[in-house]
Scaffold this motif. Sequence first.
Motif, PDB file in Angstrom:
ATOM      1  N   LEU A   1      16.412   6.386   7.464  1.00 44.98           N
ATOM      2  CA  LEU A   1      15.127   6.055   7.857  1.00 44.98           C
ATOM      3  C   LEU A   1      15.172   5.707   9.331  1.00 44.98           C
ATOM      4  CD1 LEU A   1      13.819   3.845   4.948  1.00 44.98           C
ATOM      5  CD2 LEU A   1      13.776   6.168   5.168  1.00 44.98           C
ATOM      6  N   VAL A   2      16.281   5.432   9.936  1.00 47.09           N
ATOM      7  CA  VAL A   2      16.107   5.105  11.373  1.00 47.09           C
ATOM      8  C   VAL A   2      15.906   6.534  12.126  1.00 47.09           C
ATOM      9  CG1 VAL A   2      17.710   4.585  13.491  1.00 47.09           C
ATOM     10  CG2 VAL A   2      17.764   2.980  11.357  1.00 47.09           C
ATOM     11  N   GLY A   3      14.944   6.591  13.082  1.00 46.52           N
ATOM     12  CA  GLY A   3      14.601   7.739  13.725  1.00 46.52           C
ATOM     13  C   GLY A   3      13.613   8.505  12.877  1.00 46.52           C
ATOM     14  N   LEU A   4      13.292   8.315  11.843  1.00 49.60           N
ATOM     15  CA  LEU A   4      12.127   8.834  11.238  1.00 49.60           C
ATOM     16  C   LEU A   4      10.864   8.865  11.609  1.00 49.60           C
ATOM     17  CD1 LEU A   4      12.085  10.554   8.335  1.00 49.60           C
ATOM     18  CD2 LEU A   4      11.148   8.513   7.301  1.00 49.60           C
ATOM     19  N   GLY A   5      10.090   9.822  11.901  1.00 50.69           N
ATOM     20  CA  GLY A   5       8.771  10.073  12.577  1.00 50.69           C
ATOM     21  C   GLY A   5       7.823   9.041  11.926  1.00 50.69           C
ATOM     22  N   ALA A   6       6.767   8.733  12.760  1.00 48.49           N
ATOM     23  CA  ALA A   6       5.823   7.717  12.320  1.00 48.49           C
ATOM     24  C   ALA A   6       4.940   8.219  11.309  1.00 48.49           C
ATOM     25  CB  ALA A   6       4.836   7.490  13.386  1.00 48.49           C
ATOM     26  N   ARG A   7       4.863   9.607  11.095  1.00 48.38           N
ATOM     27  CA  ARG A   7       4.174  10.291   9.981  1.00 48.38           C
ATOM     28  C   ARG A   7       4.803  10.006   8.631  1.00 48.38           C
ATOM     29  NH1 ARG A   7       1.103  16.050  10.845  1.00 48.38           N
ATOM     30  NH2 ARG A   7      -0.167  14.705  12.177  1.00 48.38           N
ATOM     31  N   ALA A   8       6.073  10.513   8.876  1.00 48.44           N
ATOM     32  CA  ALA A   8       6.892  10.225   7.552  1.00 48.44           C
ATOM     33  C   ALA A   8       7.330   8.889   7.190  1.00 48.44           C
ATOM     34  CB  ALA A   8       8.239  10.908   7.792  1.00 48.44           C
ATOM     35  N   HIS A   9       7.155   8.161   7.933  1.00 48.47           N
ATOM     36  CA  HIS A   9       7.254   6.822   7.588  1.00 48.47           C
ATOM     37  C   HIS A   9       5.951   6.083   6.953  1.00 48.47           C
ATOM     38  CE1 HIS A   9      10.855   4.768   9.901  1.00 48.47           C
ATOM     39  NE2 HIS A   9      10.925   4.184   8.510  1.00 48.47           N
ATOM     40  N   ASN A  10       4.774   6.456   7.377  1.00 50.17           N
ATOM     41  CA  ASN A  10       3.404   6.182   6.847  1.00 50.17           C
ATOM     42  C   ASN A  10       3.518   6.677   5.602  1.00 50.17           C
ATOM     43  OD1 ASN A  10       2.885   4.757   9.243  1.00 50.17           O
ATOM     44  ND2 ASN A  10       1.722   6.603  10.055  1.00 50.17           N
ATOM     45  N   ALA A  11       4.177   7.901   5.155  1.00 43.83           N
ATOM     46  CA  ALA A  11       4.043   8.443   3.921  1.00 43.83           C
ATOM     47  C   ALA A  11       4.652   7.553   2.898  1.00 43.83           C
ATOM     48  CB  ALA A  11       4.369   9.944   3.811  1.00 43.83           C
ATOM     49  N   LEU A  12       5.894   7.072   3.453  1.00 42.04           N
ATOM     50  CA  LEU A  12       6.565   6.119   2.484  1.00 42.04           C
ATOM     51  C   LEU A  12       6.078   4.840   2.199  1.00 42.04           C
ATOM     52  CD1 LEU A  12      10.413   6.922   3.883  1.00 42.04           C
ATOM     53  CD2 LEU A  12       9.462   7.780   1.560  1.00 42.04           C
ATOM     54  N   ARG A  13       5.742   4.136   3.203  1.00 42.03           N
ATOM     55  CA  ARG A  13       5.155   2.996   3.523  1.00 42.03           C
ATOM     56  C   ARG A  13       3.850   2.696   2.496  1.00 42.03           C
ATOM     57  NH1 ARG A  13       5.953   2.211   8.350  1.00 42.03           N
ATOM     58  NH2 ARG A  13       3.826   2.888   9.035  1.00 42.03           N
ATOM     59  N   GLY A  14       3.802   1.666   1.522  1.00 44.60           N
ATOM     60  CA  GLY A  14       2.716   1.739   0.578  1.00 44.60           C
ATOM     61  C   GLY A  14       2.990   2.264  -0.540  1.00 44.60           C
ATOM     62  N   LYS A  15       3.732   3.415  -0.457  1.00 44.47           N
ATOM     63  CA  LYS A  15       3.929   4.172  -1.780  1.00 44.47           C
ATOM     64  C   LYS A  15       5.460   4.133  -2.460  1.00 44.47           C
ATOM     65  CE  LYS A  15       3.712   8.893  -3.692  1.00 44.47           C
ATOM     66  NZ  LYS A  15       3.589  10.064  -3.304  1.00 44.47           N
ATOM     67  N   GLU A  16       6.419   4.086  -1.559  1.00 46.66           N
ATOM     68  CA  GLU A  16       7.626   3.837  -2.018  1.00 46.66           C
ATOM     69  C   GLU A  16       8.291   2.587  -1.220  1.00 46.66           C
ATOM     70  OE1 GLU A  16      10.388   7.118  -2.346  1.00 46.66           O
ATOM     71  OE2 GLU A  16       8.581   8.563  -1.662  1.00 46.66           O
ATOM     72  N   LEU A  17       7.857   2.162  -0.184  1.00 46.37           N
ATOM     73  CA  LEU A  17       8.329   0.964   0.328  1.00 46.37           C
ATOM     74  C   LEU A  17       7.069  -0.004   0.655  1.00 46.37           C
ATOM     75  CD1 LEU A  17      10.599   2.555   3.339  1.00 46.37           C
ATOM     76  CD2 LEU A  17      11.120   1.879   1.105  1.00 46.37           C
ATOM     77  N   ALA A  18       7.279  -1.159   0.002  1.00 46.94           N
ATOM     78  CA  ALA A  18       6.139  -2.155   0.241  1.00 46.94           C
ATOM     79  C   ALA A  18       6.256  -3.340   0.559  1.00 46.94           C
ATOM     80  CB  ALA A  18       5.231  -2.203  -1.392  1.00 46.94           C
ATOM     81  N   MET A  19       5.226  -4.147   0.870  1.00 54.15           N
ATOM     82  CA  MET A  19       5.666  -5.380   1.401  1.00 54.15           C
ATOM     83  C   MET A  19       4.426  -6.606   1.068  1.00 54.15           C
ATOM     84  SD  MET A  19       6.322  -6.821   5.275  1.00 54.15           S
ATOM     85  CE  MET A  19       7.061  -8.105   5.740  1.00 54.15           C
ATOM     86  N   VAL A  20       5.151  -7.850   0.597  1.00 50.61           N
ATOM     87  CA  VAL A  20       4.137  -9.024   0.616  1.00 50.61           C
ATOM     88  C   VAL A  20       4.476  -9.779   1.872  1.00 50.61           C
ATOM     89  CG1 VAL A  20       3.620 -10.731  -1.188  1.00 50.61           C
ATOM     90  CG2 VAL A  20       4.483  -8.500  -2.111  1.00 50.61           C
ATOM     91  N   PHE A  21       3.400 -10.332   2.335  1.00 44.37           N
ATOM     92  CA  PHE A  21       3.450 -11.311   3.340  1.00 44.37           C
ATOM     93  C   PHE A  21       3.415 -12.922   2.967  1.00 44.37           C
ATOM     94  CE2 PHE A  21       1.830  -7.230   5.108  1.00 44.37           C
ATOM     95  CZ  PHE A  21       2.827  -7.241   6.200  1.00 44.37           C
ATOM     96  N   GLN A  22       3.629 -13.418   3.838  1.00 38.91           N
ATOM     97  CA  GLN A  22       3.575 -15.026   3.520  1.00 38.91           C
ATOM     98  C   GLN A  22       2.069 -15.384   3.294  1.00 38.91           C
ATOM     99  OE1 GLN A  22       5.513 -17.601   6.471  1.00 38.91           O
ATOM    100  NE2 GLN A  22       4.142 -19.368   6.346  1.00 38.91           N
ATOM    101  N   ASP A  23       1.392 -14.803   4.077  1.00 38.40           N
ATOM    102  CA  ASP A  23      -0.159 -15.433   4.006  1.00 38.40           C
ATOM    103  C   ASP A  23      -0.999 -14.110   3.392  1.00 38.40           C
ATOM    104  OD1 ASP A  23      -2.436 -16.053   4.257  1.00 38.40           O
ATOM    105  OD2 ASP A  23      -2.807 -16.191   6.506  1.00 38.40           O
ATOM    106  N   PRO A  24      -1.314 -14.231   2.064  1.00 39.44           N
ATOM    107  CA  PRO A  24      -1.968 -13.121   1.434  1.00 39.44           C
ATOM    108  C   PRO A  24      -3.227 -12.608   2.058  1.00 39.44           C
ATOM    109  CG  PRO A  24      -2.131 -15.056   0.185  1.00 39.44           C
ATOM    110  CD  PRO A  24      -1.328 -15.313   1.202  1.00 39.44           C
ATOM    111  N   THR A  25      -3.774 -13.501   3.060  1.00 38.21           N
ATOM    112  CA  THR A  25      -5.043 -12.757   3.628  1.00 38.21           C
ATOM    113  C   THR A  25      -4.756 -12.096   4.950  1.00 38.21           C
ATOM    114  OG1 THR A  25      -5.113 -15.052   5.145  1.00 38.21           O
ATOM    115  CG2 THR A  25      -6.290 -15.224   3.102  1.00 38.21           C
ATOM    116  N   ALA A  26      -3.632 -11.950   5.259  1.00 39.54           N
ATOM    117  CA  ALA A  26      -2.946 -10.911   6.197  1.00 39.54           C
ATOM    118  C   ALA A  26      -3.168  -9.456   5.580  1.00 39.54           C
ATOM    119  CB  ALA A  26      -1.765 -11.288   6.713  1.00 39.54           C
TER     120      ALA A  26
END
Length: 260
Positions: A67-92
Amino acid sequence: MAVRGLVLELGGRRLLDGVDLDVPAGQVTGLAGESGSGKTLTGMAVLGLPPQGACLSGSIRYGGRELVGLGARAHNALRGKELAMVFQDPTASLHPMLSIGGQLTDHVRHHLRLSRRQARARALEVLEQVRVPSPEQALRRYPHEFSGGQLQRIAIAIAIACRPRVLVADEPTTALDVTVQAGIMRLLRQLCEELDLAVLLVTHDLAVMSSLADTIAVMRTGAVVEHGPRRDVIRTPQHPYTRSLVEALPDRARRPDGAR
Protein backbone atom coordinates in the motif's frame (compact mmCIF):
# COMPACT_ATOMS: atom_id res chain seq x y z
CA MET A 1 -2.12 -6.61 7.51
CA ALA A 2 1.56 -6.11 8.33
CA VAL A 3 3.39 -2.80 8.80
CA ARG A 4 7.17 -2.86 8.58
CA GLY A 5 9.68 -0.05 9.00
CA LEU A 6 7.06 2.65 8.40
CA VAL A 7 8.57 6.13 8.29
CA LEU A 8 6.63 9.38 7.87
CA GLU A 9 8.44 12.68 7.46
CA LEU A 10 6.75 16.07 7.27
CA GLY A 11 8.38 19.49 7.13
CA GLY A 12 11.80 18.08 7.90
CA ARG A 13 10.56 16.20 10.99
CA ARG A 14 10.32 12.43 11.33
CA LEU A 15 6.90 11.78 12.89
CA LEU A 16 6.89 7.99 12.43
CA ASP A 17 10.21 6.29 12.96
CA GLY A 18 10.29 2.71 11.69
CA VAL A 19 6.91 1.46 12.94
CA ASP A 20 6.49 -2.34 12.95
CA LEU A 21 2.99 -3.65 13.59
CA ASP A 22 0.89 -6.75 12.84
CA VAL A 23 -2.90 -6.41 12.52
CA PRO A 24 -4.23 -9.97 12.01
CA ALA A 25 -7.77 -10.89 11.01
CA GLY A 26 -10.15 -11.83 13.81
CA GLN A 27 -8.21 -9.89 16.42
CA VAL A 28 -8.22 -6.45 18.02
CA THR A 29 -4.75 -4.90 17.90
CA GLY A 30 -4.46 -2.01 20.33
CA LEU A 31 -2.24 0.96 19.51
CA ALA A 32 -1.69 2.99 22.67
CA GLY A 33 0.27 6.07 23.52
CA GLU A 34 0.05 9.65 24.67
CA SER A 35 -1.03 12.54 22.47
CA GLY A 36 1.59 13.15 19.77
CA SER A 37 3.04 9.64 19.97
CA GLY A 38 2.14 8.89 16.33
CA LYS A 39 -0.65 6.39 16.89
CA THR A 40 -3.31 8.28 14.90
CA LEU A 41 -0.77 9.05 12.15
CA THR A 42 -0.12 5.31 11.89
CA GLY A 43 -3.83 4.58 11.55
CA MET A 44 -4.25 7.26 8.90
CA ALA A 45 -1.21 5.97 6.99
CA VAL A 46 -2.75 2.49 6.96
CA LEU A 47 -5.80 4.01 5.29
CA GLY A 48 -3.70 5.89 2.76
CA LEU A 49 -4.47 9.26 4.36
CA PRO A 50 -1.14 10.70 5.53
CA PRO A 51 -0.93 14.50 6.02
CA GLN A 52 -0.61 16.55 2.86
CA GLY A 53 3.03 16.95 1.91
CA ALA A 54 4.19 13.99 4.00
CA CYS A 55 6.82 11.56 2.70
CA LEU A 56 5.92 7.95 3.52
CA SER A 57 8.32 5.01 3.23
CA GLY A 58 8.56 1.47 4.54
CA SER A 59 5.91 -1.18 3.96
CA ILE A 60 2.19 -1.72 4.58
CA ARG A 61 1.18 -5.13 3.21
CA TYR A 62 -2.50 -5.98 2.84
CA GLY A 63 -3.91 -8.96 0.96
CA GLY A 64 -0.67 -9.51 -0.91
CA ARG A 65 -0.51 -5.86 -2.00
CA GLU A 66 1.93 -3.12 -1.05
CA LEU A 67 0.00 0.00 0.00
CA VAL A 68 2.95 2.38 0.44
CA GLY A 69 3.30 4.17 -2.88
CA LEU A 70 -0.12 3.05 -4.10
CA GLY A 71 -1.82 5.71 -6.23
CA ALA A 72 -4.71 7.83 -4.99
CA ARG A 73 -7.26 6.14 -7.25
CA ALA A 74 -6.28 2.64 -6.10
CA HIS A 75 -6.38 3.75 -2.46
CA ASN A 76 -9.82 5.29 -2.94
CA ALA A 77 -11.07 1.97 -4.33
CA LEU A 78 -9.89 0.16 -1.19
CA ARG A 79 -10.92 2.75 1.38
CA GLY A 80 -14.52 2.35 2.51
CA LYS A 81 -14.80 -1.05 0.86
CA GLU A 82 -11.90 -3.11 2.22
CA LEU A 83 -10.31 -0.63 4.62
CA ALA A 84 -12.69 1.31 6.88
CA MET A 85 -12.46 3.77 9.76
CA VAL A 86 -14.48 4.82 12.79
CA PHE A 87 -13.66 8.26 14.20
CA GLN A 88 -13.74 9.56 17.77
CA ASP A 89 -16.55 11.98 16.90
CA PRO A 90 -19.24 10.22 14.85
CA THR A 91 -20.50 13.56 13.54
CA ALA A 92 -17.20 13.83 11.65
CA SER A 93 -18.32 11.00 9.37
CA LEU A 94 -22.05 11.80 9.22
CA HIS A 95 -23.59 14.59 7.13
CA PRO A 96 -26.02 16.57 9.32
CA MET A 97 -28.38 17.37 6.43
CA LEU A 98 -28.75 13.82 5.05
CA SER A 99 -30.88 11.05 6.52
CA ILE A 100 -29.17 7.99 7.97
CA GLY A 101 -30.76 5.87 5.24
CA GLY A 102 -29.45 8.15 2.52
CA GLN A 103 -25.91 8.05 3.88
CA LEU A 104 -25.89 4.29 4.32
CA THR A 105 -27.43 3.46 0.95
CA ASP A 106 -25.26 5.94 -0.98
CA HIS A 107 -22.19 4.35 0.59
CA VAL A 108 -23.02 0.76 -0.32
CA ARG A 109 -24.37 1.65 -3.77
CA HIS A 110 -21.12 3.42 -4.60
CA HIS A 111 -18.79 0.66 -3.43
CA LEU A 112 -20.86 -2.48 -4.03
CA ARG A 113 -22.89 -1.37 -7.08
CA LEU A 114 -26.18 -2.43 -5.50
CA SER A 115 -29.69 -1.47 -6.60
CA ARG A 116 -31.72 0.88 -4.40
CA ARG A 117 -33.70 -2.04 -2.98
CA GLN A 118 -30.56 -4.09 -2.28
CA ALA A 119 -28.83 -1.10 -0.69
CA ARG A 120 -31.79 -0.46 1.60
CA ALA A 121 -31.86 -4.12 2.65
CA ARG A 122 -28.14 -3.97 3.43
CA ALA A 123 -28.63 -0.74 5.41
CA LEU A 124 -31.31 -2.38 7.56
CA GLU A 125 -29.11 -5.44 8.03
CA VAL A 126 -26.13 -3.50 9.38
CA LEU A 127 -28.26 -1.26 11.63
CA GLU A 128 -29.70 -4.43 13.19
CA GLN A 129 -26.20 -5.88 13.46
CA VAL A 130 -24.95 -2.91 15.50
CA ARG A 131 -28.18 -2.89 17.56
CA VAL A 132 -29.60 0.49 16.59
CA PRO A 133 -33.19 0.53 17.91
CA SER A 134 -36.03 0.49 15.33
CA PRO A 135 -33.85 0.29 12.20
CA GLU A 136 -36.74 1.06 9.85
CA GLN A 137 -37.42 4.35 11.62
CA ALA A 138 -33.69 5.08 12.02
CA LEU A 139 -33.26 5.10 8.23
CA ARG A 140 -35.65 8.07 7.98
CA ARG A 141 -34.09 10.08 10.81
CA TYR A 142 -31.19 12.56 10.84
CA PRO A 143 -28.00 12.58 12.93
CA HIS A 144 -29.22 15.26 15.37
CA GLU A 145 -32.08 12.95 16.41
CA PHE A 146 -29.74 10.36 17.97
CA SER A 147 -27.69 10.19 21.15
CA GLY A 148 -23.88 10.07 21.01
CA GLY A 149 -23.79 6.34 21.62
CA GLN A 150 -26.39 5.64 18.92
CA LEU A 151 -24.49 7.88 16.48
CA GLN A 152 -21.32 5.90 17.10
CA ARG A 153 -23.20 2.66 16.40
CA ILE A 154 -24.49 4.18 13.15
CA ALA A 155 -20.95 5.26 12.23
CA ILE A 156 -19.79 1.68 12.85
CA ALA A 157 -22.67 0.40 10.71
CA ILE A 158 -21.53 2.62 7.81
CA ALA A 159 -17.94 1.44 8.32
CA ILE A 160 -18.85 -2.27 8.09
CA ALA A 161 -21.60 -1.94 5.47
CA CYS A 162 -19.29 -2.92 2.59
CA ARG A 163 -17.81 -5.85 4.54
CA PRO A 164 -14.27 -4.48 4.95
CA ARG A 165 -11.39 -6.68 6.08
CA VAL A 166 -9.61 -4.01 8.16
CA LEU A 167 -11.25 -1.54 10.55
CA VAL A 168 -9.30 1.34 12.10
CA ALA A 169 -11.09 2.67 15.20
CA ASP A 170 -9.58 5.98 16.33
CA GLU A 171 -10.53 6.73 19.96
CA PRO A 172 -14.08 5.40 19.32
CA THR A 173 -15.24 5.65 22.94
CA THR A 174 -13.50 8.79 24.23
CA ALA A 175 -16.49 11.13 23.76
CA LEU A 176 -18.94 8.72 25.45
CA ASP A 177 -19.88 8.13 29.07
CA VAL A 178 -18.61 5.00 30.81
CA THR A 179 -21.75 2.88 30.39
CA VAL A 180 -22.03 3.67 26.68
CA GLN A 181 -18.28 3.06 26.24
CA ALA A 182 -18.71 -0.50 27.52
CA GLY A 183 -21.46 -1.18 24.99
CA ILE A 184 -19.37 0.11 22.09
CA MET A 185 -16.39 -1.98 23.19
CA ARG A 186 -18.55 -5.12 23.37
CA LEU A 187 -19.88 -4.33 19.90
CA LEU A 188 -16.39 -3.95 18.42
CA ARG A 189 -15.31 -7.25 19.98
CA GLN A 190 -18.41 -9.02 18.65
CA LEU A 191 -17.96 -7.63 15.12
CA CYS A 192 -14.28 -8.55 15.15
CA GLU A 193 -15.11 -12.17 15.92
CA GLU A 194 -18.25 -12.52 13.77
CA LEU A 195 -16.82 -10.83 10.67
CA ASP A 196 -13.20 -11.96 11.09
CA LEU A 197 -12.21 -8.29 11.06
CA ALA A 198 -8.69 -7.06 11.59
CA VAL A 199 -9.34 -4.21 14.05
CA LEU A 200 -6.71 -1.56 14.79
CA LEU A 201 -7.89 0.20 17.94
CA VAL A 202 -6.14 3.54 18.42
CA THR A 203 -6.45 5.05 21.90
CA HIS A 204 -4.52 6.85 24.64
CA ASP A 205 -6.51 4.84 27.21
CA LEU A 206 -4.67 1.68 28.23
CA ALA A 207 -7.66 0.69 30.39
CA VAL A 208 -9.73 0.33 27.20
CA MET A 209 -6.96 -1.83 25.74
CA SER A 210 -6.89 -4.06 28.80
CA SER A 211 -10.57 -4.94 28.32
CA LEU A 212 -10.70 -5.26 24.55
CA ALA A 213 -7.40 -5.86 22.72
CA ASP A 214 -5.81 -9.23 21.96
CA THR A 215 -2.41 -7.63 21.46
CA ILE A 216 -1.14 -4.20 22.45
CA ALA A 217 1.47 -2.02 20.79
CA VAL A 218 2.68 0.98 22.78
CA MET A 219 3.96 4.01 20.86
CA ARG A 220 6.16 6.85 22.00
CA THR A 221 7.69 9.64 19.88
CA GLY A 222 6.79 7.94 16.61
CA ALA A 223 8.05 4.43 17.39
CA VAL A 224 6.59 1.22 18.83
CA VAL A 225 8.45 0.65 22.11
CA GLU A 226 6.58 -2.51 23.13
CA HIS A 227 4.31 -4.97 21.31
CA GLY A 228 2.90 -8.21 22.61
CA PRO A 229 -0.10 -10.18 23.92
CA ARG A 230 -2.39 -8.11 26.14
CA ARG A 231 -1.66 -10.15 29.27
CA ASP A 232 2.09 -9.83 28.86
CA VAL A 233 2.02 -6.08 28.23
CA ILE A 234 -0.33 -5.40 31.14
CA ARG A 235 1.16 -7.85 33.68
CA THR A 236 4.85 -7.72 32.84
CA PRO A 237 5.62 -4.58 30.81
CA GLN A 238 9.22 -4.44 29.63
CA HIS A 239 9.66 -0.80 28.62
CA PRO A 240 9.79 1.94 31.30
CA TYR A 241 7.21 4.00 29.43
CA THR A 242 4.79 1.06 29.29
CA ARG A 243 5.34 0.44 33.00
CA SER A 244 4.41 4.04 33.76
CA LEU A 245 1.19 3.68 31.77
CA VAL A 246 0.29 0.40 33.49
CA GLU A 247 1.00 1.82 36.95
CA ALA A 248 -1.55 4.55 36.25
CA LEU A 249 -4.29 1.98 35.57
CA PRO A 250 -6.94 1.15 38.18
CA ASP A 251 -6.35 -2.24 39.85
CA ARG A 252 -9.23 -3.91 38.00
CA ALA A 253 -7.72 -3.10 34.61
CA ARG A 254 -4.42 -4.73 35.64
CA ARG A 255 -6.01 -8.14 36.18
CA PRO A 256 -5.01 -10.83 33.66
CA ASP A 257 -8.40 -10.80 31.94
CA GLY A 258 -9.15 -7.10 32.34
CA ALA A 259 -12.90 -6.55 32.04
CA ARG A 260 -13.53 -9.43 29.68
